[in-house]
Write a protein that holds these residues in place. Structure first.
Motif, PDB file in Angstrom:
ATOM      1  N   LYS A   5       0.846  -1.194   0.000  1.00 15.79           N
ATOM      2  CA  LYS A   5       0.000   0.000   0.000  1.00 15.79           C
ATOM      3  C   LYS A   5       0.879   1.241   0.000  1.00 15.79           C
ATOM      4  O   LYS A   5       1.968   1.225   0.613  1.00 15.79           O
ATOM      5  N   PRO A   6       0.435   2.323  -0.671  1.00 17.35           N
ATOM      6  CA  PRO A   6       1.213   3.563  -0.593  1.00 17.35           C
ATOM      7  C   PRO A   6       1.258   4.105   0.836  1.00 17.35           C
ATOM      8  O   PRO A   6       0.378   3.799   1.646  1.00 17.35           O
ATOM      9  N   VAL A   7       2.280   4.906   1.106  1.00 17.49           N
ATOM     10  CA  VAL A   7       2.517   5.391   2.469  1.00 17.49           C
ATOM     11  C   VAL A   7       2.527   6.922   2.478  1.00 17.49           C
ATOM     12  O   VAL A   7       3.144   7.553   1.612  1.00 17.49           O
ATOM     13  N   LEU A   8       1.832   7.503   3.455  1.00 17.50           N
ATOM     14  CA  LEU A   8       1.909   8.948   3.702  1.00 17.50           C
ATOM     15  C   LEU A   8       2.855   9.134   4.886  1.00 17.50           C
ATOM     16  O   LEU A   8       2.535   8.720   6.008  1.00 17.50           O
ATOM     17  N   LEU A   9       4.014   9.715   4.639  1.00 13.91           N
ATOM     18  CA  LEU A   9       5.025   9.850   5.695  1.00 13.91           C
ATOM     19  C   LEU A   9       5.066  11.285   6.192  1.00 13.91           C
ATOM     20  O   LEU A   9       5.555  12.196   5.518  1.00 13.91           O
ATOM     21  N   LYS A  10       4.553  11.485   7.409  1.00  7.04           N
ATOM     22  CA  LYS A  10       4.601  12.821   8.001  1.00  7.04           C
ATOM     23  C   LYS A  10       6.013  13.128   8.502  1.00  7.04           C
ATOM     24  O   LYS A  10       6.735  12.226   8.937  1.00  7.04           O
ATOM     25  N   ARG A  11       6.347  14.403   8.443  1.00  2.00           N
ATOM     26  CA  ARG A  11       7.654  14.822   8.961  1.00  2.00           C
ATOM     27  C   ARG A  11       7.617  14.822  10.484  1.00  2.00           C
ATOM     28  O   ARG A  11       6.662  15.337  11.086  1.00  2.00           O
ATOM     29  N   GLY A  12       8.638  14.265  11.103  1.00  4.17           N
ATOM     30  CA  GLY A  12       8.726  14.320  12.554  1.00  4.17           C
ATOM     31  C   GLY A  12       8.756  15.767  13.010  1.00  4.17           C
ATOM     32  O   GLY A  12       9.393  16.607  12.372  1.00  4.17           O
ATOM     33  N   MET A  13       8.077  16.068  14.107  1.00  2.00           N
ATOM     34  CA  MET A  13       7.993  17.480  14.541  1.00  2.00           C
ATOM     35  C   MET A  13       9.359  18.036  14.949  1.00  2.00           C
ATOM     36  O   MET A  13       9.542  19.243  15.001  1.00  2.00           O
TER      37      MET A  13
END
Ligand code: PEP
Ligand code: MN
Length: 347
Positions: free
Chosen positions: A202-210
């Motif tokens: 599945k595709p992945v949405l990778l949020k930036r670490g704060m």
């Protein structure tokens, strides 16, 4: 150094390259994407150069890459990528809106939010079933029951589902319901989770670490790509600064920088960055104007009673304003708003 295999390369071609590299004292990491196989080489680059890998059967290209993230770098893949989520594209020349509740609370709440999301121009539905809460006493999400609600609402609205996975053990479960796996800011350097979603189909949405630099964020994406999953979308969601007027500070310059360094699409979360409803529309407009490939926005039919992040959820007349921004601003940049898919016909 990275060896890009041709589409028609055979398993024997791949094995031959791996053997050559290992004989030369290096390590070879094979990443299988949907359309190509890539072999990342670790070791003495000059020695690999002497192997003349380009001359071997099935090899399409050999790329020397100076940055530490290889597979996700623009040096490796000069054209910007388009990632498809349940058939909905995210990439250059378009703006894709993902919207929905922060947290799935009930079928009615999620369906109403999904309809509002569609009215706001969204083509993908967001909603958390497993919530990574700062406090152990805060609502942790409905778990699998929440995933079932998301799947039902997808069937009713046609909107593919983006939802968070917080640990490696639940990647298979979340993948069985979701169209895209979200890795949240708090998990960006959970390397075993990154490897697990890297092995998922599945595709992945990778949020930036704060607290992460852009380079650390791209290295996190590299962990996913290195396991063979190149379908990654990066999401800037605000970083920690000294400012207390906002929950986090939206780093708008991360959008063009990440797009220059990586071929992956870059979207913005204007809801979690500011943490305030009154900032969501201005930050959404800023994100699109800065060239973001999309935005992911919290929407709730009744923010006052929301179990999570109600103070940042759009509602009521905000929806028409978001729709206006999402339809007008992309055109200024020669882009278009990604249309929502239709629900499948019921037989
Ligand atoms: C979310 O999108 O639901 C979320 C928890 O976001 P973040 O990881 O950016 O805080
Ligand atoms: Mn939230």
């Amino acid at each position: 150094m990275v060896v890009v295999m041709a589409a028609e390369a055979t398993q024997q071609d791949v094995d031959a390259i791996v053997r050559l590299v290992e004989t030369a004292g290096g390590e070879a990491f094979v990443s299988r994407g949907v359309s190509r196989t890539i072999i990342g080489l670790v070791g003495d680059v000059d020695q690999f150069g002497a192997l003349n890998l380009r001359s071997y059967p099935g090899v399409s290209d050999v790329v020397r890459i100076s940055v530490p993230y290889k597979l996700v770098s623009r040096e490796h893949h000069p054209n910007r990528s388009v990632i498809r989520v349940g058939g909905v594209p995210i990439g250059p020349d378009m703006v894709t809106v993902i919207a929905g509740p922060c947290t799935v609370e009930s079928h009615e709440q999620t369906l109403t939010a999904a309809r509002m999301a569609k009215a706001a121009g969204a083509s993908l539905l967001r909603g958390g079933a497993f919530k990574p809460r700062t406090s152990p006493y805060a609502f942790q999400g409905l778990g699998e029951a929440g995933l079932r609600i998301l799947a039902d609402v997808r069937a009713e609205t046609g909107l593919p589902v983006v939802t968070e996975v917080i640990d490696p053990a639940s990647v298979d479960l979340v993948s069985s319901y979701a169209d895209m796996l979200q890795v949240g800011t708090r998990s960006m350097q959970n390397f075993t989770l990154l490897q697990a979603v890297g092995s998922a189909a599945k595709p992945v949405l990778l949020k930036r670490g704060m607290n992460a630099t852009i380079e650390e964020w791209l290295m996190a994406a590299e962990y996913i790509a290195q396991r063979g999953n190149l379908d990654i979308v990066l999401c800037e969601r605000g970083i920690r600064t000294f400012e207390t007027a906002t929950r986090n500070t939206l780093d708008i310059s991360a959008v063009p920088i990440a797009q220059r360094l990586s071929h992956l699409p870059v979207i913005v979360d204007p809801s979690h960055s500011g943490g305030r409803r009154d900032l969501v529309l201005p930050l959404s407009r800023a994100a699109i104007a800065a060239g973001a490939d999309g935005i992911i926005v919290d929407i709730h039919p009744r923010p006052a009673t929301a179990l999570c992040d109600g103070e940042q959820a759009l509602t009521g007349t905000d929806i028409a304003e978001l729709a206006a921004a999402a339809s007008v601003l992309p055109q200024v940049l020669g882009k278009s708003l990604t249309p929502a898919p239709q629900p499948a016909a019921v037989h």
